[in-house]
Write an enzyme that holds these catalytic residues in place. Structure first.
Site, PDB file in Angstrom:
ATOM      1  N   ARG A  95      21.371  17.672  36.881  1.00 25.42           N
ATOM      2  CA  ARG A  95      21.772  16.256  36.926  1.00 25.42           C
ATOM      3  C   ARG A  95      23.291  16.149  36.785  1.00 25.42           C
ATOM      4  O   ARG A  95      23.942  15.356  37.472  1.00 25.42           O
ATOM      5  CB  ARG A  95      21.077  15.463  35.805  1.00 25.42           C
ATOM      6  CG  ARG A  95      21.554  14.031  35.723  1.00 25.42           C
ATOM      7  CD  ARG A  95      20.809  13.210  34.678  1.00 25.42           C
ATOM      8  NE  ARG A  95      21.331  11.841  34.618  1.00 25.42           N
ATOM      9  CZ  ARG A  95      20.832  10.869  33.861  1.00 25.42           C
ATOM     10  NH1 ARG A  95      19.780  11.109  33.094  1.00 25.42           N
ATOM     11  NH2 ARG A  95      21.359   9.667  33.865  1.00 25.42           N
ATOM     12  N   ASP A 172      10.612   2.100  35.299  1.00 27.26           N
ATOM     13  CA  ASP A 172      10.688   1.226  34.122  1.00 27.26           C
ATOM     14  C   ASP A 172      11.877   0.257  34.154  1.00 27.26           C
ATOM     15  O   ASP A 172      12.078  -0.499  33.223  1.00 27.26           O
ATOM     16  CB  ASP A 172      10.740   2.072  32.840  1.00 27.26           C
ATOM     17  CG  ASP A 172      12.023   2.883  32.733  1.00 27.26           C
ATOM     18  OD1 ASP A 172      12.918   2.731  33.575  1.00 27.26           O
ATOM     19  OD2 ASP A 172      12.136   3.683  31.787  1.00 27.26           O
ATOM     20  N   TYR A 265      20.518  -1.643  39.600  1.00 30.91           N
ATOM     21  CA  TYR A 265      20.944  -0.489  40.398  1.00 30.91           C
ATOM     22  C   TYR A 265      21.714  -0.887  41.652  1.00 30.91           C
ATOM     23  O   TYR A 265      22.404  -0.054  42.246  1.00 30.91           O
ATOM     24  CB  TYR A 265      19.742   0.393  40.765  1.00 30.91           C
ATOM     25  CG  TYR A 265      19.425   1.392  39.667  1.00 30.91           C
ATOM     26  CD1 TYR A 265      20.136   2.581  39.580  1.00 30.91           C
ATOM     27  CD2 TYR A 265      18.457   1.140  38.711  1.00 30.91           C
ATOM     28  CE1 TYR A 265      19.887   3.499  38.573  1.00 30.91           C
ATOM     29  CE2 TYR A 265      18.191   2.052  37.700  1.00 30.91           C
ATOM     30  CZ  TYR A 265      18.914   3.233  37.638  1.00 30.91           C
ATOM     31  OH  TYR A 265      18.670   4.139  36.638  1.00 30.91           O
ATOM     32  N   ARG A 285      27.092  10.541  32.811  1.00 30.29           N
ATOM     33  CA  ARG A 285      25.890  10.084  32.092  1.00 30.29           C
ATOM     34  C   ARG A 285      25.037  11.285  31.627  1.00 30.29           C
ATOM     35  O   ARG A 285      24.477  11.249  30.533  1.00 30.29           O
ATOM     36  CB  ARG A 285      25.081   9.153  33.007  1.00 30.29           C
ATOM     37  CG  ARG A 285      23.802   8.620  32.394  1.00 30.29           C
ATOM     38  CD  ARG A 285      24.040   7.714  31.204  1.00 30.29           C
ATOM     39  NE  ARG A 285      22.803   7.457  30.471  1.00 30.29           N
ATOM     40  CZ  ARG A 285      22.729   7.131  29.182  1.00 30.29           C
ATOM     41  NH1 ARG A 285      23.826   6.967  28.469  1.00 30.29           N
ATOM     42  NH2 ARG A 285      21.571   6.929  28.607  1.00 30.29           N
TER      43      ARG A 285
END
Ligand code: NAD
Ligand code: G6P
Ligand code: MN
Length: 442
Positions: A95, A172, A265, A285
């Site tokens: 990531r 979510d 988003y 992040r």
């Protein structure tokens, strides 16, 4: 599938979200009885740390539940009714690269959006398909409830590659935002609201929010969002700074279509330059999550194991956990609950590709989801969604056909990427670091 009690495997047992889901399940045994709970992961060492604490939670709250943590697919997927999946292929290390490589070129570096999201998609497809195959081999009647990201690309891959499988892809983010809307309105729960929403995953809009008596709540929420974004006057819980910035930015995102309310988003597509400007290419992040949530959850689990007691545990349950448990209950007990799911469009959004995977409200019963018709959507959203769904479809095609060209096309189609030459440089860097995870492209 109505039974007296159910058997569940959590795939990605070593996830930071596993303890929350286990605690949520233990908190709901009256409504959703469980006889067996298993964890499955392909990283034994990581999973064992989480499993140690989960075993204690279960011993304390429901010792009748059989518990097992395993890396063996046969043990994990045999005799289960539900697979709750949340794997991260490549883990946080990858990531971090997904976020940092595009940023190096001045492009949005994000977990699920832009080139980083595409790179993650190319890793996830194989991992998620493998889970489906394990489920179908060992428990052919089970349902898979899948949080594994990037959900838009994963959902398209499941549609293309396993069209008849019992897989439901979920997110979510809308419920997290709805929770904030409820706080803004002073309601005790998001469940007091009935919503209409449409879009792609991490790419959608609310068009109606009403209370149980049918009163329109949109104007009051819009008035607040115009000024404060999705930041309630008094926050219920502490929010990390980067998430606060996202909820504030909803103010700018909202301006593009003041008749609706946007998913947060969309900030990455409407304001990519702002997102790059506020990012630190050395500390993204992924670093925040490794230093924050990962350290916290693993630290708490270690504490529980050491004390052989959950008495001092700070781990809490939240909307993320409640949503997947609500979904399992709806399927098990035919509750007909109205939930946002990512499903094949098939005419739900009338003037949009019938084969697109769209996020819309569905009524969920034991035969699965029944999407609620959206009708025609405006040109603005239609144009944006057509471009974005093409990104998602091209990634899946690139994975299936092992096509370099299609992945390059996917990257340049993303609204986050301004230049094809830059797109190629990013792609070449991503290929280099994803050698162990992607098919070899040509
Ligand atoms: P994490 O890295 O803590 O956990 C993921 C786990 O998956 C790890 O233990 C890893 O070893 C395991 N794993 C990786 N590949 C696997 C494979 N092929 N088979 C079995 N296990 C495998 O990550 P996290 O931050 O807890 O998030 C977990 C997942 O949930 C991610 O995909 C994340 O994006 C997703 N998520 C989705 C939503 C949503 O809205 N859909 C919300 C939150 C998290
Ligand atoms: C929301 C989204 C998820 C995403 C997560 C990232 O919950 O719906 O799809 O994975 O945010 O959160 P993080 O804290 O890992 O950056
Ligand atoms: Mn999501």
């Amino acid at each position: 599938m109505m039974k007296q009690s159910y058997s569940i495997v959590i795939a990605g047992g070593g996830s930071t979200f596993t303890p929350g889901i286990v605690l949520m399940l233990l908190d709901n045994l009256n409504d959703f009885p469980i006889r067996q709970l298993k964890l499955y992961d392909n990283d034994e060492e990581r999973q064992n740390k989480i499993a140690g604490a989960c075993e204690i939670f279960i011993k304390e709250k429901a010792p009748h539940i059989q518990f097992l943590a395993t890396t063996d697919p046969k043990e994990a997927f045999s005799d289960v009714d539900f697979v709750m999946a949340h794997i991260r292929v490549g883990k946080y290390a990858m990531r971090e690269l997904d976020e940092k490589i595009p940023l190096k070129y001045g492009v949005v570096g994000q977990e699920t959006c832009g080139p980083g999201g595409l790179a993650y998609g190319m890793r996830s497809i194989g991992g998620v398909i493998e889970l489906i195959d394990f489920m179908e081999m060992y428990s052919p009647d089970a349902w898979m409830l899948n949080y594994s990201n990037p959900a838009a690309i994963v959902a398209e891959a499941t549609r293309r590659l396993r069209p008849n499988s019992k897989v439901l892809n979920i997110c979510d983010m809308p419920i997290g935002i709805e929770d904030r809307m409820a706080q803004i309105l002073g309601l005790s729960s998001r469940k007091e609201m009935t919503v209409r929403y449409y879009g792609l995953n991490h790419f959608g809009w609310w068009t109606s929010i009403r209370d149980k008596d049918g009163n329109d709540l949109m104007p009051a929420i819009q008035k607040h969002v115009r000024e404060f974004g999705y930041v309630p006057k008094a926050e219920h819980e502490q929010t990390e700074a980067s998430w606060s910035a996202t909820f504030e930015k909803a103010r700018d995102v909202y301006q593009l279509d003041p008749k609706t309310l946007p998913n947060t988003y969309l900030q990455y597509y409407f304001y990519p330059d702002d997102m790059v400007k506020k990012s630190n290419p050395e500390y993204t992040r992924a670093n925040e999550v490794m230093d924050g949530r990962e350290k916290f959850i693993f630290g708490e689990c270690e504490k529980v194991v050491k004390a052989q007691s959950s008495a001092d545990s700070q781990i809490t349950i939240d909307d993320h956990a409640s949503y997947i448990v609500d979904l399992a209950r709806a399927l098990a007990f035919n509750t007909g609950e109205r939930m946002l799911l990512i499903v094949e469009n098939n005419g739900t959004v009338e003037n949009f590709d019938p084969t697109a995977m769209v996020e819309v409200p569905c009524l969920v019963g034991n035969n699965g989801p029944e999407p609620i018709t959206v009708g025609k959507i405006p040109q603005f959203q239609k144009g944006l969604m057509e471009q974005q769904v093409s990104v998602e479809k091209l990634v899946v095609e690139a994975w299936i056909e092992k096509s370099y060209q299609k992945l390059w096309q996917a990257i340049i189609l993303s609204k986050t990427v301004p230049n094809a030459r830059t797109a190629k440089l990013i792609l070449d860097d991503l290929i280099e670091v994803n050698r162990d995870y992607w098919p070899t492209l040509s």
